[in-house]
Design an enzyme around this catalytic site. Structure first.
Site, PDB file in Angstrom:
ATOM      1  N   LYS A  19       0.841  -1.217   0.000  1.00 24.05           N
ATOM      2  CA  LYS A  19       0.000   0.000   0.000  1.00 24.05           C
ATOM      3  C   LYS A  19       0.869   1.257   0.000  1.00 24.05           C
ATOM      4  O   LYS A  19       0.652   2.173  -0.786  1.00 24.05           O
ATOM      5  CB  LYS A  19      -0.926   0.013   1.232  1.00 24.05           C
ATOM      6  CG  LYS A  19      -1.809  -1.212   1.370  1.00 24.05           C
ATOM      7  CD  LYS A  19      -2.681  -1.177   2.613  1.00 24.05           C
ATOM      8  CE  LYS A  19      -1.943  -1.189   3.923  1.00 24.05           C
ATOM      9  NZ  LYS A  19      -1.198  -2.439   4.216  1.00 24.05           N
ATOM     10  N   ARG A  94      -9.658   0.844   8.653  1.00 23.31           N
ATOM     11  CA  ARG A  94      -9.125  -0.477   8.951  1.00 23.31           C
ATOM     12  C   ARG A  94     -10.097  -1.313   9.768  1.00 23.31           C
ATOM     13  O   ARG A  94      -9.771  -2.440  10.154  1.00 23.31           O
ATOM     14  CB  ARG A  94      -7.868  -0.300   9.767  1.00 23.31           C
ATOM     15  CG  ARG A  94      -6.780  -1.200   9.296  1.00 23.31           C
ATOM     16  CD  ARG A  94      -5.566  -0.439   9.118  1.00 23.31           C
ATOM     17  NE  ARG A  94      -4.401  -1.107   9.556  1.00 23.31           N
ATOM     18  CZ  ARG A  94      -3.217  -0.643   9.220  1.00 23.31           C
ATOM     19  NH1 ARG A  94      -3.095   0.418   8.481  1.00 23.31           N
ATOM     20  NH2 ARG A  94      -2.171  -1.246   9.621  1.00 23.31           N
ATOM     21  N   ARG A 133      12.175  -5.364   4.599  1.00 14.00           N
ATOM     22  CA  ARG A 133      11.844  -3.945   4.372  1.00 14.00           C
ATOM     23  C   ARG A 133      12.806  -3.009   5.114  1.00 14.00           C
ATOM     24  O   ARG A 133      13.117  -3.231   6.277  1.00 14.00           O
ATOM     25  CB  ARG A 133      10.413  -3.665   4.821  1.00 14.00           C
ATOM     26  CG  ARG A 133      10.082  -2.169   4.786  1.00 14.00           C
ATOM     27  CD  ARG A 133       8.621  -1.915   4.800  1.00 14.00           C
ATOM     28  NE  ARG A 133       7.981  -2.332   6.036  1.00 14.00           N
ATOM     29  CZ  ARG A 133       6.689  -2.167   6.276  1.00 14.00           C
ATOM     30  NH1 ARG A 133       5.915  -1.622   5.355  1.00 14.00           N
ATOM     31  NH2 ARG A 133       6.160  -2.575   7.413  1.00 14.00           N
ATOM     32  N   ARG A 166      11.632  -1.324  10.812  1.00 18.56           N
ATOM     33  CA  ARG A 166      10.579  -1.023  11.788  1.00 18.56           C
ATOM     34  C   ARG A 166      10.523  -2.108  12.866  1.00 18.56           C
ATOM     35  O   ARG A 166      10.563  -3.298  12.537  1.00 18.56           O
ATOM     36  CB  ARG A 166       9.214  -0.932  11.075  1.00 18.56           C
ATOM     37  CG  ARG A 166       8.939   0.459  10.539  1.00 18.56           C
ATOM     38  CD  ARG A 166       7.720   0.535   9.655  1.00 18.56           C
ATOM     39  NE  ARG A 166       6.534  -0.171  10.107  1.00 18.56           N
ATOM     40  CZ  ARG A 166       5.400  -0.207   9.428  1.00 18.56           C
ATOM     41  NH1 ARG A 166       5.299   0.438   8.276  1.00 18.56           N
ATOM     42  NH2 ARG A 166       4.361  -0.876   9.881  1.00 18.56           N
ATOM     43  N   ARG A 177       0.048  -8.835  13.725  1.00 24.17           N
ATOM     44  CA  ARG A 177      -0.556  -7.843  12.811  1.00 24.17           C
ATOM     45  C   ARG A 177      -1.459  -8.543  11.789  1.00 24.17           C
ATOM     46  O   ARG A 177      -2.542  -8.039  11.461  1.00 24.17           O
ATOM     47  CB  ARG A 177       0.538  -7.050  12.094  1.00 24.17           C
ATOM     48  CG  ARG A 177       1.211  -6.027  13.003  1.00 24.17           C
ATOM     49  CD  ARG A 177       2.517  -5.519  12.436  1.00 24.17           C
ATOM     50  NE  ARG A 177       2.368  -4.777  11.195  1.00 24.17           N
ATOM     51  CZ  ARG A 177       3.369  -4.536  10.354  1.00 24.17           C
ATOM     52  NH1 ARG A 177       4.587  -4.984  10.605  1.00 24.17           N
ATOM     53  NH2 ARG A 177       3.154  -3.835   9.264  1.00 24.17           N
TER      54      ARG A 177
END
Ligand code: AP5
Length: 225
Positions: A19, A94, A133, A166, A177
């Site tokens: 996203k 969400r 990431r 992160r 998550r």
């Protein structure tokens, strides 16, 4: 749907689906502003604001921040953009409660969405993407060690500053998550699924191919980029 021009998109999808990566592409192509709830929350967390302190406990545990906190924050962000608002909602809504609050706010502002893009990907791809990431904490831009590496490892191509990993990309937090996504966010597929604005995007393709499909989907709705 309002008569107002502009691009007003909702990007849906699980953690790591892409996203944020595609929101940056849409922003560059259309001039619409990316509004990432995750980036806003992380900036507040780092600045130790009351909102950030409250949100941190949830974010560290891989849980969603309560609806009332998020809805108040996003009402302010969207209302401040005025009658010609052009935005890409990355990470909001969400929950069904957040989607209903967004509907109410947009009706009040006489604005309509122009697209709802659902980013699909399978679980193993998501875990691999989040594990590799690297993020610019100042701009939210993401790289991937293998799939989208920066020119110099650990350094952002644009501002030359350090990239970070992160804390919520740790494997155990990612599992939580994904469970939150299944329980609270996946019901939005049904909420939005019958809308003519709803488009599924296959994100198992390489990033450039996904961008191509995203721009084509937006253009189809009359917002050629
Ligand atoms: P947030 O920051 O929004 O995290 P998220 O939704 O979990 O999304 P991500 O940023 O992890 O993934 P993405 O889909 O943007 O993927 P990306 O493009 O980076 O939220 C964090 C936390 O804040 C939440 O857990 C919650 O606590 C809180 N929060 C936020 N919003 C909230 C809300 N509305 N309500 C309540 N709480 C909220 O891509 C991932 C990686 O894959 C990158 O490395 C990228 O380079 C790579 N990649 C992307 N596309 C491809 C591709 N096609 N092929 C190969 N690699 C790819």
């Amino acid at each position: 749907m309002s008569a107002s021009g502009g691009v007003r998109l909702v990007l849906l999808g699980p953690p790591g689906a892409g996203k944020g990566t595609q929101a940056k592409v849409i922003e560059e192509r259309t001039g619409a502003r990316q509004i990432s709830t995750g980036d806003i929350l992380r900036a507040n967390r780092d600045a130790k604001t009351p909102l950030g302190v409250e949100a941190q406990t949830y974010m560290d545990a891989g849980q969603l921040v309560p609806d009332d906190v998020i809805i108040k924050m996003m009402d302010g962000e969207i209302a401040a953009m005025g009658p010609n608002a052009s935005f890409i909602l990355d990470g909001f809504p969400r929950t069904v409660g957040q989607a209903q609050a967004l509907d109410t706010l947009l009706a009040k502002l006489h604005l309509g969405l122009t697209g709802i893009l659902m980013f699909d990907a399978d679980r193993s791809a998501l875990i691999e993407r989040l594990a590799g990431r690297w993020t610019n904490p100042r701009t939210g831009r993401s790289y991937h060690a293998e799939f989208n590496p920066p020119k110099v490892a650990g350094i952002d191509d644009e501002d030359g500053g350090d990239l970070i990993q992160r804390p919520d990309d740790r494997r155990d937090v990612v599992v939580d998550r994904l469970a939150e996504y299944d329980a609270k966010t996946a019901p939005l597929i049904e909420y939005y699924g019958k809308s003519p604005l709803f488009v599924r995007i296959d994100t198992l393709k390489p990033i450039d191919a996904v961008s191509h499909d995203v721009i084509a989907a937006i253009s189809k709705n009359g917002h050629a980029a």
